[in-house]
Design a protein around this motif. Structure first.
Motif, PDB file in Angstrom:
ATOM      1  N   ALA A  76      46.151  41.984  42.660  1.00 22.83           N
ATOM      2  CA  ALA A  76      44.824  41.363  42.685  1.00 22.83           C
ATOM      3  C   ALA A  76      43.766  42.355  43.125  1.00 22.83           C
ATOM      4  O   ALA A  76      42.663  42.407  42.562  1.00 22.83           O
ATOM      5  N   GLY A  77      44.090  43.155  44.119  1.00 19.50           N
ATOM      6  CA  GLY A  77      43.145  44.173  44.578  1.00 19.50           C
ATOM      7  C   GLY A  77      42.860  45.209  43.514  1.00 19.50           C
ATOM      8  O   GLY A  77      41.719  45.630  43.315  1.00 19.50           O
ATOM      9  N   THR A  78      43.911  45.606  42.793  1.00 19.56           N
ATOM     10  CA  THR A  78      43.728  46.566  41.712  1.00 19.56           C
ATOM     11  C   THR A  78      42.847  45.981  40.615  1.00 19.56           C
ATOM     12  O   THR A  78      41.951  46.651  40.095  1.00 19.56           O
ATOM     13  N   GLY A  79      43.100  44.727  40.266  1.00 23.20           N
ATOM     14  CA  GLY A  79      42.270  44.065  39.260  1.00 23.20           C
ATOM     15  C   GLY A  79      40.818  43.977  39.684  1.00 23.20           C
ATOM     16  O   GLY A  79      39.905  44.185  38.885  1.00 23.20           O
ATOM     17  N   ALA A  80      40.598  43.683  40.963  1.00 24.22           N
ATOM     18  CA  ALA A  80      39.232  43.588  41.480  1.00 24.22           C
ATOM     19  C   ALA A  80      38.527  44.939  41.418  1.00 24.22           C
ATOM     20  O   ALA A  80      37.337  45.021  41.110  1.00 24.22           O
ATOM     21  N   MET A  81      39.277  46.013  41.671  1.00 25.80           N
ATOM     22  CA  MET A  81      38.670  47.344  41.653  1.00 25.80           C
ATOM     23  C   MET A  81      38.278  47.780  40.248  1.00 25.80           C
ATOM     24  O   MET A  81      37.409  48.628  40.088  1.00 25.80           O
ATOM     25  N   PHE A  82      38.914  47.216  39.225  1.00 25.31           N
ATOM     26  CA  PHE A  82      38.592  47.577  37.847  1.00 25.31           C
ATOM     27  C   PHE A  82      37.414  46.795  37.280  1.00 25.31           C
ATOM     28  O   PHE A  82      37.027  47.013  36.138  1.00 25.31           O
ATOM     29  N   LYS A  83      36.837  45.909  38.059  1.00 22.66           N
ATOM     30  CA  LYS A  83      35.673  45.166  37.585  1.00 22.66           C
ATOM     31  C   LYS A  83      34.467  46.081  37.514  1.00 22.66           C
ATOM     32  O   LYS A  83      34.352  47.051  38.263  1.00 22.66           O
ATOM     33  N   ASN A  84      33.572  45.743  36.629  1.00 19.11           N
ATOM     34  CA  ASN A  84      32.325  46.499  36.499  1.00 19.11           C
ATOM     35  C   ASN A  84      31.258  45.899  37.403  1.00 19.11           C
ATOM     36  O   ASN A  84      31.381  44.779  37.872  1.00 19.11           O
ATOM     37  N   LEU A 139      43.821  39.005  29.303  1.00 18.20           N
ATOM     38  CA  LEU A 139      42.530  39.497  28.825  1.00 18.20           C
ATOM     39  C   LEU A 139      41.473  38.416  28.900  1.00 18.20           C
ATOM     40  O   LEU A 139      40.306  38.702  29.089  1.00 18.20           O
ATOM     41  N   ALA A 140      41.909  37.157  28.750  1.00 17.19           N
ATOM     42  CA  ALA A 140      40.971  36.044  28.857  1.00 17.19           C
ATOM     43  C   ALA A 140      40.751  35.655  30.311  1.00 17.19           C
ATOM     44  O   ALA A 140      39.794  34.978  30.631  1.00 17.19           O
ATOM     45  N   MET A 141      41.669  36.069  31.205  1.00 20.19           N
ATOM     46  CA  MET A 141      41.576  35.747  32.621  1.00 20.19           C
ATOM     47  C   MET A 141      40.646  36.729  33.334  1.00 20.19           C
ATOM     48  O   MET A 141      40.357  37.805  32.828  1.00 20.19           O
ATOM     49  N   ASP A 142      40.256  36.359  34.502  1.00 20.96           N
ATOM     50  CA  ASP A 142      39.547  37.264  35.397  1.00 20.96           C
ATOM     51  C   ASP A 142      40.494  38.420  35.742  1.00 20.96           C
ATOM     52  O   ASP A 142      41.697  38.227  35.862  1.00 20.96           O
ATOM     53  N   LYS A 143      39.957  39.613  35.906  1.00 19.23           N
ATOM     54  CA  LYS A 143      40.808  40.774  36.189  1.00 19.23           C
ATOM     55  C   LYS A 143      41.550  40.623  37.501  1.00 19.23           C
ATOM     56  O   LYS A 143      42.684  41.067  37.634  1.00 19.23           O
ATOM     57  N   THR A 144      40.940  39.982  38.485  1.00 16.83           N
ATOM     58  CA  THR A 144      41.606  39.775  39.762  1.00 16.83           C
ATOM     59  C   THR A 144      42.800  38.850  39.607  1.00 16.83           C
ATOM     60  O   THR A 144      43.891  39.134  40.114  1.00 16.83           O
ATOM     61  N   ALA A 145      42.624  37.744  38.892  1.00 19.74           N
ATOM     62  CA  ALA A 145      43.716  36.790  38.694  1.00 19.74           C
ATOM     63  C   ALA A 145      44.828  37.390  37.849  1.00 19.74           C
ATOM     64  O   ALA A 145      46.015  37.210  38.145  1.00 19.74           O
ATOM     65  N   ALA A 146      44.470  38.116  36.812  1.00 17.94           N
ATOM     66  CA  ALA A 146      45.487  38.747  35.963  1.00 17.94           C
ATOM     67  C   ALA A 146      46.285  39.783  36.753  1.00 17.94           C
ATOM     68  O   ALA A 146      47.512  39.867  36.615  1.00 17.94           O
TER      69      ALA A 146
END
Length: 110
Positions: free
Chosen positions: A54-62, A20-27
């Protein structure tokens, strides 16, 4: 072997909570790599899991970065599925890895 898989899955959950403290891509990359290692048999599955995560995390960014990642993921999924079909590999796996790669490229180029 079951103990190793269980340990990796528990580690994934710990990283997800601390992510949660990390970037969504890194997490997503950390969680995907751990799941790929737990369910796969080689380094290739670990790397594939990291890319998809990582791609999934990137897609969840606002915002604009998330929008660019989602567009890149859609294009990457189509290209990955097509390449997998032509080479005789698993189409769903090709689409997943293509979507992860496309999302990362979309986020990076924005």
């Amino acid at each position: 072997m079951k103990l190793i898989k269980t340990t990796l899955i528990i580690s994934t959950l710990v990283f997800s909570a601390s992510g949660l403290a990390m970037d969504k891509t890194a997490a997503g990359a950390v969680a995907g790599a751990a799941i790929g290692a737990a369910t796969g048999k080689d380094v290739k599955s670990t790397v594939g899991g990291a890319v998809v995560g990582a791609g999934t995390g990137a897609m969840f960014k606002n915002g604009d970065k998330g929008k660019a990642a989602r567009k890149g993921g859609a294009v990457g999924a189509a290209v990955g599925a097509g390449a997998a079909a032509v080479t005789g590999n698993n189409v769903l796996k090709g689409a997943a890895v293509g979507a992860g790669t496309g999302a990362l490229i979309g986020e990076a180029t924005h």
